[in-house]
Design an enzyme around this catalytic site. Structure first.
Site, PDB file in Angstrom:
ATOM      1  N   HIS A  32       0.834  -1.203   0.000  1.00 39.53           N
ATOM      2  CA  HIS A  32       0.000   0.000   0.000  1.00 39.53           C
ATOM      3  C   HIS A  32       0.871   1.256   0.000  1.00 39.53           C
ATOM      4  CE1 HIS A  32      -3.965  -1.854   0.539  1.00 39.53           C
ATOM      5  NE2 HIS A  32      -3.379  -2.729   1.343  1.00 39.53           N
TER       6      HIS A  32
ATOM      7  N   ASP B  99     -12.213 -10.795   5.467  1.00 35.70           N
ATOM      8  CA  ASP B  99     -13.226  -9.797   5.118  1.00 35.70           C
ATOM      9  C   ASP B  99     -12.868  -8.988   3.874  1.00 35.70           C
ATOM     10  OD1 ASP B  99     -11.131  -8.354   6.173  1.00 35.70           O
ATOM     11  OD2 ASP B  99     -12.349  -7.165   7.555  1.00 35.70           O
ATOM     12  N   HIS B 100     -11.779  -9.347   3.208  1.00 35.17           N
ATOM     13  CA  HIS B 100     -11.426  -8.680   1.960  1.00 35.17           C
ATOM     14  C   HIS B 100     -10.408  -9.525   1.202  1.00 35.17           C
ATOM     15  CE1 HIS B 100      -8.038  -7.384   4.519  1.00 35.17           C
ATOM     16  NE2 HIS B 100      -7.361  -7.160   3.409  1.00 35.17           N
TER      17      HIS B 100
ATOM     18  N   HIS C 244      -6.929  -9.001  -0.970  1.00 32.73           N
ATOM     19  CA  HIS C 244      -5.852  -8.042  -1.222  1.00 32.73           C
ATOM     20  C   HIS C 244      -5.106  -8.454  -2.484  1.00 32.73           C
ATOM     21  CE1 HIS C 244      -2.190  -5.622  -0.184  1.00 32.73           C
ATOM     22  NE2 HIS C 244      -1.602  -6.620  -0.814  1.00 32.73           N
TER      23      HIS C 244
END
Length: 257
Positions: free
Chosen positions: A185, A225-226, A228
């Site tokens: 990120h 929950d996601h 990447h």
């Protein structure tokens, strides 16, 4: 509202599908607000025009592949162009000509982002792209490539909406969310994804075909929950609950999230 380039491209494509004969010349029949190619490109071509094309087809390297953005139109770029052409119902000859460029123009906004993603989605940290592990210009450029890969992923999943919940982070933004110090990120080439109409496993599984060297998802710590995805230098895939793996065992060496 469609930009002029996208509107003209849409008209051009529509004409091409209704029986109207379109003249194929050495140069595209229209201009674009972002970038305009001045002629067809094929294997053996080189230069900035090729690099700009590579950015747009970076989501079509084939399973497990990553397309080099080096301005050299080699076999890998030809194959990526063919996959792009096939994905949009064009003649898959591997030559980027008027029809291929028309489709690209129709897919991009005047700031060069693909129509279904925007810089603001890839950076909710600041407005400058500064403060990460690379220069602001590099972080923003990395995000652009990521968006074109996401556009390819979105199209492969049936053109369903994909939501980016986290993209670029400065070191301060990264620290605030507890991100790893080596997180992608910080480089602008990572995105955390969710989709209301597709499961996280579907995102992780399909991402393998669209140029992401990093994929983390359900079954990997803190990723239930996601999903990447990122553009790290070497492959690390781990979404055990989805059957997605690129290395046997171990934790992400980047500690990414």
């Amino acid at each position: 509202m469609l930009g002029l380039g996208r509107l003209a491209a849409a008209v051009m494509l529509a004409l091409g599908t209704t029986g109207t004969v379109l003249a194929v010349s050495a140069t595209p029949a229209l201009a674009d607000g972002c970038y305009t190619w001045s002629g067809s490109l094929a294997q053996g071509s080189s230069g900035e025009a090729v690099r700009q094309l590579q950015i747009r087809v970076s989501g079509y390297p084939g399973s497990g592949g990553v397309l080099a953005l080096d301005g050299q139109f080699g076999p890998g770029t030809k194959a990526a162009v063919q996959r792009f052409q096939s994905a949009y119902g064009l003649s898959a000859d591997g030559i980027a000509g008027p029809q291929t460029f028309a489709k690209i123009y129709a897919l991009q906004d005047d700031d060069c982002t693909p129509v279904n993603f925007a810089y603001g989605e890839l950076n909710r940290c600041n407005s400058t792209w500064a403060g990460g592990n690379v220069s602001a210009a590099t972080a923003k450029a990395n995000a652009l490539v990521t968006m074109w890969k996401l556009q390819a992923l979105r199209h492969a999943l049936g053109d369903v909406p994909i939501t980016v919940t986290s993209g670029f982070r400065s070191t301060s933004c990264n620290a605030a969310v507890g991100g790893a110090s080596s997180s992608r990120h910080l480089y602008g080439d990572a995105a955390d994804l969710v989709s209301g109409s597709r499961t996280l496993c579907q995102l992780a599984q399909e991402a393998r075909n669209h140029g992401f060297a990093g994929i983390l998802g359900p079954g990997y710590p803190d990723h239930n929950d996601h999903t990447h995805v990122d553009g790290r230098p070497s492959r690390f895939w781990s979404a055990p609950n989805c059957g997605v793996s690129g290395l046997v065992g171990g934790l992400d060496p980047l500690g990414d999230d």
